[in-house]
Design an enzyme around this catalytic site. Structure first.
Site, PDB file in Angstrom:
ATOM      1  N   LYS A   1       5.413  -7.317   4.392  1.00 43.70           N
ATOM      2  CA  LYS A   1       4.223  -7.243   3.536  1.00 43.70           C
ATOM      3  C   LYS A   1       3.655  -8.640   3.252  1.00 43.70           C
ATOM      4  O   LYS A   1       4.311  -9.652   3.513  1.00 43.70           O
ATOM      5  CB  LYS A   1       4.592  -6.515   2.243  1.00 43.70           C
ATOM      6  CG  LYS A   1       5.053  -5.071   2.474  1.00 43.70           C
ATOM      7  CD  LYS A   1       5.250  -4.343   1.149  1.00 43.70           C
ATOM      8  CE  LYS A   1       5.684  -2.902   1.383  1.00 43.70           C
ATOM      9  NZ  LYS A   1       5.690  -2.116   0.128  1.00 43.70           N
TER      10      LYS A   1
ATOM     11  N   TYR B   1      -1.203   4.694   3.728  1.00 40.46           N
ATOM     12  CA  TYR B   1      -0.533   5.142   2.499  1.00 40.46           C
ATOM     13  C   TYR B   1      -1.156   6.420   1.925  1.00 40.46           C
ATOM     14  O   TYR B   1      -1.000   6.699   0.727  1.00 40.46           O
ATOM     15  CB  TYR B   1      -0.559   4.024   1.455  1.00 40.46           C
ATOM     16  CG  TYR B   1       0.499   2.970   1.686  1.00 40.46           C
ATOM     17  CD1 TYR B   1       1.857   3.288   1.678  1.00 40.46           C
ATOM     18  CD2 TYR B   1       0.151   1.627   1.890  1.00 40.46           C
ATOM     19  CE1 TYR B   1       2.844   2.321   1.873  1.00 40.46           C
ATOM     20  CE2 TYR B   1       1.128   0.652   2.083  1.00 40.46           C
ATOM     21  CZ  TYR B   1       2.467   1.007   2.069  1.00 40.46           C
ATOM     22  OH  TYR B   1       3.442   0.056   2.253  1.00 40.46           O
TER      23      TYR B   1
ATOM     24  N   ASN C   1       7.347  -6.029  -2.628  1.00 37.83           N
ATOM     25  CA  ASN C   1       8.759  -5.801  -2.287  1.00 37.83           C
ATOM     26  C   ASN C   1       9.076  -6.148  -0.825  1.00 37.83           C
ATOM     27  O   ASN C   1       9.995  -5.599  -0.232  1.00 37.83           O
ATOM     28  CB  ASN C   1       9.203  -4.386  -2.679  1.00 37.83           C
ATOM     29  CG  ASN C   1       8.528  -3.297  -1.869  1.00 37.83           C
ATOM     30  OD1 ASN C   1       7.575  -3.561  -1.143  1.00 37.83           O
ATOM     31  ND2 ASN C   1       9.014  -2.077  -1.985  1.00 37.83           N
TER      32      ASN C   1
ATOM     33  N   HIS D   1       8.281  -2.802   4.188  1.00 40.36           N
ATOM     34  CA  HIS D   1       8.166  -1.341   4.175  1.00 40.36           C
ATOM     35  C   HIS D   1       8.971  -0.827   5.347  1.00 40.36           C
ATOM     36  O   HIS D   1       9.009  -1.456   6.399  1.00 40.36           O
ATOM     37  CB  HIS D   1       6.704  -0.896   4.355  1.00 40.36           C
ATOM     38  CG  HIS D   1       6.591   0.555   4.737  1.00 40.36           C
ATOM     39  ND1 HIS D   1       6.637   1.561   3.816  1.00 40.36           N
ATOM     40  CD2 HIS D   1       6.525   1.148   5.952  1.00 40.36           C
ATOM     41  CE1 HIS D   1       6.581   2.734   4.456  1.00 40.36           C
ATOM     42  NE2 HIS D   1       6.509   2.509   5.743  1.00 40.36           N
TER      43      HIS D   1
ATOM     44  N   GLU E   1       4.000   6.931  11.491  1.00 41.19           N
ATOM     45  CA  GLU E   1       3.685   5.535  11.159  1.00 41.19           C
ATOM     46  C   GLU E   1       3.611   4.660  12.409  1.00 41.19           C
ATOM     47  O   GLU E   1       2.738   3.797  12.513  1.00 41.19           O
ATOM     48  CB  GLU E   1       4.722   4.991  10.170  1.00 41.19           C
ATOM     49  CG  GLU E   1       4.600   5.647   8.805  1.00 41.19           C
ATOM     50  CD  GLU E   1       5.625   5.172   7.789  1.00 41.19           C
ATOM     51  OE1 GLU E   1       5.547   5.623   6.634  1.00 41.19           O
ATOM     52  OE2 GLU E   1       6.507   4.356   8.135  1.00 41.19           O
TER      53      GLU E   1
HETATM   54  P1  CMP Z   1       6.657   1.287   0.447  1.00 44.38           P
HETATM   55  O1  CMP Z   1       7.958   1.591   1.100  1.00 44.38           O
HETATM   56  O2  CMP Z   1       5.728   0.410   1.197  1.00 44.38           O
HETATM   57  O3  CMP Z   1       5.898   2.661   0.102  1.00 44.38           O
HETATM   58  C1  CMP Z   1       4.961   2.759  -0.947  1.00 44.38           C
HETATM   59  C2  CMP Z   1       4.932   1.546  -1.803  1.00 44.38           C
HETATM   60  O4  CMP Z   1       4.313   1.680  -3.065  1.00 44.38           O
HETATM   61  C3  CMP Z   1       6.329   1.130  -2.125  1.00 44.38           C
HETATM   62  O5  CMP Z   1       6.958   0.615  -0.974  1.00 44.38           O
HETATM   63  C4  CMP Z   1       6.117   0.144  -3.248  1.00 44.38           C
HETATM   64  O6  CMP Z   1       5.965  -1.184  -2.803  1.00 44.38           O
HETATM   65  C5  CMP Z   1       4.776   0.581  -3.855  1.00 44.38           C
HETATM   66  N1  CMP Z   1       4.901   0.969  -5.256  1.00 44.38           N
HETATM   67  C6  CMP Z   1       4.257   0.386  -6.279  1.00 44.38           C
HETATM   68  N2  CMP Z   1       4.580   0.969  -7.438  1.00 44.38           N
HETATM   69  C7  CMP Z   1       5.457   1.949  -7.146  1.00 44.38           C
HETATM   70  C8  CMP Z   1       6.173   2.912  -7.932  1.00 44.38           C
HETATM   71  N3  CMP Z   1       6.031   2.986  -9.255  1.00 44.38           N
HETATM   72  N4  CMP Z   1       7.005   3.768  -7.286  1.00 44.38           N
HETATM   73  C9  CMP Z   1       7.153   3.710  -5.925  1.00 44.38           C
HETATM   74  N5  CMP Z   1       6.499   2.820  -5.141  1.00 44.38           N
HETATM   75  C10 CMP Z   1       5.675   1.948  -5.754  1.00 44.38           C
END
Ligand code: CMP
Length: 147
Positions: free
Chosen positions: A11, A51, A114, A117, A128
Site C-alpha cells: 500500500k 474494494y 496497514n 493487502h 483480485e
Molecule cells: P485490506 O486487507 O486492504 O482490506 C480492506 C481494508 O480496509 C483493510 O485492509 C484495512 O486497511 C481497511 N480498513 C480501514 N478501517 C477498517 C476497519 N474498521 N475494519 C476493517 N478494515 C478496515
C-alpha cells in the site's frame, strides 16, 4: 493444499516507508514467489472497483482516498498454500493485533495504513488477480518452474 496463487498489494504507506524490497524479501523467504509485479498509482475508479465489497462500510471513502494517495505495488504471489501463507506473513489487519515479526506488526501505522493487502480466500484471490493482471502478464509456467 497444493500450489496456489494469491494477490498482494504493498500500500502507499509501505511504498512511502521504503519497504518494498523488505516486504518482497519476506514473501520470498516464506516461499511466496512473485510471478507478476507492477508499480502504479491507482485511479479513484480502480480503487473503488477493487474494494467494491466494502462500499457500504463506514471506512470505504477513507480507504479509497488512502489507496489513491500514492503509488502501490501490485503482485501475484505463487507457492504452496499461498493464500494462508501470505496472511500469516502479513499478520492481522489491525497492526495492534498482529503477531510479532509479521509485516503489519513491524511496519503498519494503523488499520488503514496497514502496509499490505492480501487475498482472504481462493475465490477472492482469483477475482483480485484478474482485476489487475491479464493472464498474459503473469510469468509463464516454463519460466516459473526454473526458480
Ligand atoms: P485490506 O486487507 O486492504 O482490506 C480492506 C481494508 O480496509 C483493510 O485492509 C484495512 O486497511 C481497511 N480498513 C480501514 N478501517 C477498517 C476497519 N474498521 N475494519 C476493517 N478494515 C478496515
Amino acid at each position: 493444499m497444493g500450489i496456489e496463487r494469491t494477490f498482494s498489494i504493498i500500500k502507499p504507506d509501505g511504498v512511502e516507508k521504503g519497504v518494498i524490497g523488505t516486504v518482497i524479501s519476506r514473501f520470498e523467504a516464506a516461499g511466496l514467489k512473485p510471478i507478476a509485479i507492477k508499480l502504479k498509482r491507482l485511479s479513484q475508479a480502480e480503487a473503488e472497483g477493487f474494494y467494491a465489497v466494502h462500499k457500504e462500510r463506514p471506512f470505504f471513502a477513507d480507504l479509497v482516498k488512502f489507496m489513491t494517495s500514492g503509488p502501490v505495488v501490485l503482485m501475484v504471489l505463487e507457492g504452496e498454500g499461498a493464500i494462508a501463507k501470505n496472511r500469516e506473513v502479513m499478520g492481522a489487519t489491525d497492526p495492534k493485533k498482529a503477531a510479532p515479526g509479521t509485516i503489519r506488526a513491524d511496519f503498519a501505522t494503523d488499520i488503514e495504513k496497514n502496509t499490505v493487502h492480501g487475498s482472504d480466500a481462493p475465490e477472492t484471490a482469483k477475482v483480485e488477480i484478474a482485476y489487475f493482471f491479464p493472464e498474459v502478464e503473469i510469468l509463464p509456467y516454463e519460466w516459473r518452474k526454473k526458480r
